[in-house]
Design a protein around this motif. Structure first.
Motif, mmCIF file in Angstrom:
data_model
loop_
_atom_site.group_PDB
_atom_site.id
_atom_site.type_symbol
_atom_site.label_atom_id
_atom_site.label_comp_id
_atom_site.label_asym_id
_atom_site.label_seq_id
_atom_site.Cartn_x
_atom_site.Cartn_y
_atom_site.Cartn_z
ATOM 1 N N GLN A 1 0.818 -1.207 0.000
ATOM 2 C CA GLN A 1 0.000 0.000 0.000
ATOM 3 C C GLN A 1 0.858 1.266 0.000
ATOM 4 O OE1 GLN A 1 -2.764 -0.402 3.271
ATOM 5 N NE2 GLN A 1 -3.818 -2.146 2.314
ATOM 6 N N LYS B 1 1.111 4.037 -3.154
ATOM 7 C CA LYS B 1 0.909 5.469 -2.911
ATOM 8 C C LYS B 1 2.097 6.276 -3.431
ATOM 9 C CE LYS B 1 -2.022 5.008 1.196
ATOM 10 N NZ LYS B 1 -2.114 5.242 2.661
ATOM 11 N N ARG C 1 -11.075 -1.839 -2.528
ATOM 12 C CA ARG C 1 -11.442 -0.697 -1.693
ATOM 13 C C ARG C 1 -10.233 0.197 -1.445
ATOM 14 N NH1 ARG C 1 -13.768 -3.329 2.024
ATOM 15 N NH2 ARG C 1 -12.067 -3.461 3.550
ATOM 16 N N PHE C 2 -9.086 -0.421 -1.180
ATOM 17 C CA PHE C 2 -7.865 0.371 -0.977
ATOM 18 C C PHE C 2 -7.530 1.186 -2.225
ATOM 19 C CE2 PHE C 2 -3.346 0.377 -2.150
ATOM 20 C CZ PHE C 2 -2.892 1.359 -1.278
ATOM 21 N N GLU D 1 -10.138 4.071 -2.639
ATOM 22 C CA GLU D 1 -10.192 5.095 -1.601
ATOM 23 C C GLU D 1 -8.862 5.776 -1.334
ATOM 24 O OE1 GLU D 1 -11.884 3.302 1.873
ATOM 25 O OE2 GLU D 1 -13.879 3.062 0.965
ATOM 26 N N GLU D 2 -7.744 5.079 -1.588
ATOM 27 C CA GLU D 2 -6.451 5.647 -1.208
ATOM 28 C C GLU D 2 -5.490 5.873 -2.380
ATOM 29 O OE1 GLU D 2 -4.772 4.484 2.545
ATOM 30 O OE2 GLU D 2 -6.433 3.075 2.889
ATOM 31 N N ILE D 3 -5.827 5.355 -3.551
ATOM 32 C CA ILE D 3 -5.020 5.648 -4.745
ATOM 33 C C ILE D 3 -5.819 6.561 -5.665
ATOM 34 C CG2 ILE D 3 -3.743 4.697 -6.708
ATOM 35 C CD1 ILE D 3 -2.490 4.028 -4.040
ATOM 36 N N SER D 4 -6.728 6.003 -6.458
ATOM 37 C CA SER D 4 -7.547 6.815 -7.350
ATOM 38 C C SER D 4 -8.635 5.946 -7.962
ATOM 39 C CB SER D 4 -6.689 7.419 -8.471
ATOM 40 O OG SER D 4 -7.503 7.978 -9.494
#
Length: 309
Positions: A204, A208, A248-249, A252-255
């Motif tokens: 993760q 990012k 979901r990752f 919500e946290e990349i694009s």
């Protein structure tokens, strides 16, 4: 869509910064922390850690490849360089002989630069480094040499996603296209199936950092990738990859504009076909079902991902 622009590594080469990055990266080999395994062995002095690779990279093969994602392949193929050795040991690896048995040969930085030039001369749209996480210092050194020889195509970093952020920062403006795996949503599965401690946290953080450097995938007027990130996710039997967590990752946290290749080609390979050793390995002794694949796609759509699958 955008028109072709010169890769960033050319500017770094001209300024001398690329050579400085190569030197800094090679220093890591003396007490190796290049990847998340953090073996702390002296690869310069001939010691081998988890990847079983010393001061020189090991290549298995190189050539135009037409089995990659369409934005990489185009008409002339992706110029792939397959490195032997790996910083993971996936029990189901389809390239087991290369990744874990080191079926390859040592290659100097000069020879690696020469391979890049030959792939460019054959018309490949990019240079695609496959399994590069453990040989980043050697790659940067070779890119600096290749830039002086006239290399000018985008560079692809095609990894298992088990990457060290500090090492990735040395690749900022060197790599044009990142293509990591997002293999797992749970660490216990990653440890059992790939011998990669702390995989989800490292993956993760790596994704990012990769996205910070290059953003979402951008293609030119011929729909050939010139910059950005492609994320791969291999669907596993019984949802061992935990696709709902991974999607979901990413959303919500990349694009939500991430290009995600949800791959259906799992088949038993590597050590999976040997005698049973754990419930997870037993589950991997069959291909995935259509419903298992559709579930992963549904997870992506429910998270409003929409590119690449």
């Amino acid at each position: 869509m955008e028109r072709n622009v010169l890769p960033g590594y050319l500017t770094l080469h001209e300024s001398g910064e690329l050579a400085e990055r190569a030197e800094a990266a090679c220093e890591l080999l003396g007490d190796c922390t290049v990847c998340p395994q953090h073996c702390h062995v002296d690869r310069i002095g001939g010691e081998h850690g988890f990847c079983r690779t010393g001061s020189r990279a090991m290549a298995a093969s190189y050539g135009p490849h037409f089995g990659e994602e369409p934005p990489l392949v185009g008409r002339s193929g992706s110029g792939t360089i397959f490195f032997a050795g790996c910083n993971m040991r996936c029990e189901f690896c389809q390239n087991f002989e290369i990744s874990q048995c080191r079926a390859g040969y040592e290659i100097s930085s000069e020879e690696l630069a020469g391979a890049m030039m030959r792939l460019q001369e054959r018309g490949c749209h990019n240079i695609n480094f496959v399994s590069p996480s453990h040989v980043v210092p050697q790659i940067i050194t070779a890119v600096d040499r290749a830039a002086s020889l006239g290399l000018a195509v985008p560079l692809v970093y095609n990894s298992g996603g088990y990457d060290e952020v500090d090492t990735l920062r040395l690749l900022d403006s060197v790599i044009d296209i990142y293509m990591p795996d997002a293999k797992y949503g749970r660490d216990d599965v990653a440890l059992d199936l790939s011998h990669a401690p702390g995989y989800t946290g490292y993956m993760q953080a790596a994704l990012k950092e990769m996205h910070r450097q290059v953003g979402d995938l951008v293609v030119d007027e011929d729909t050939i990738a010139i910059r950005g990130m492609i994320i791969r996710h291999l669907v596993l039997p019984e949802n061992l990859a935990n696709s709902e967590i991974v999607m979901r990752f990413i959303a919500e946290e990349i694009s939500r504009d991430s290009y995600v290749n949800i791959m259906a080609q799992y088949r038993p390979a590597g050590r999976v076909t040997e005698e049973e050793r754990s419930p997870m390995l037993t589950a991997l002794q069959r291909p995935i079902t259509g419903e298992e694949y559709r579930y992963a796609v549904r997870c992506a759509r429910e998270n409003r991902l929409h590119r690449g699958f």
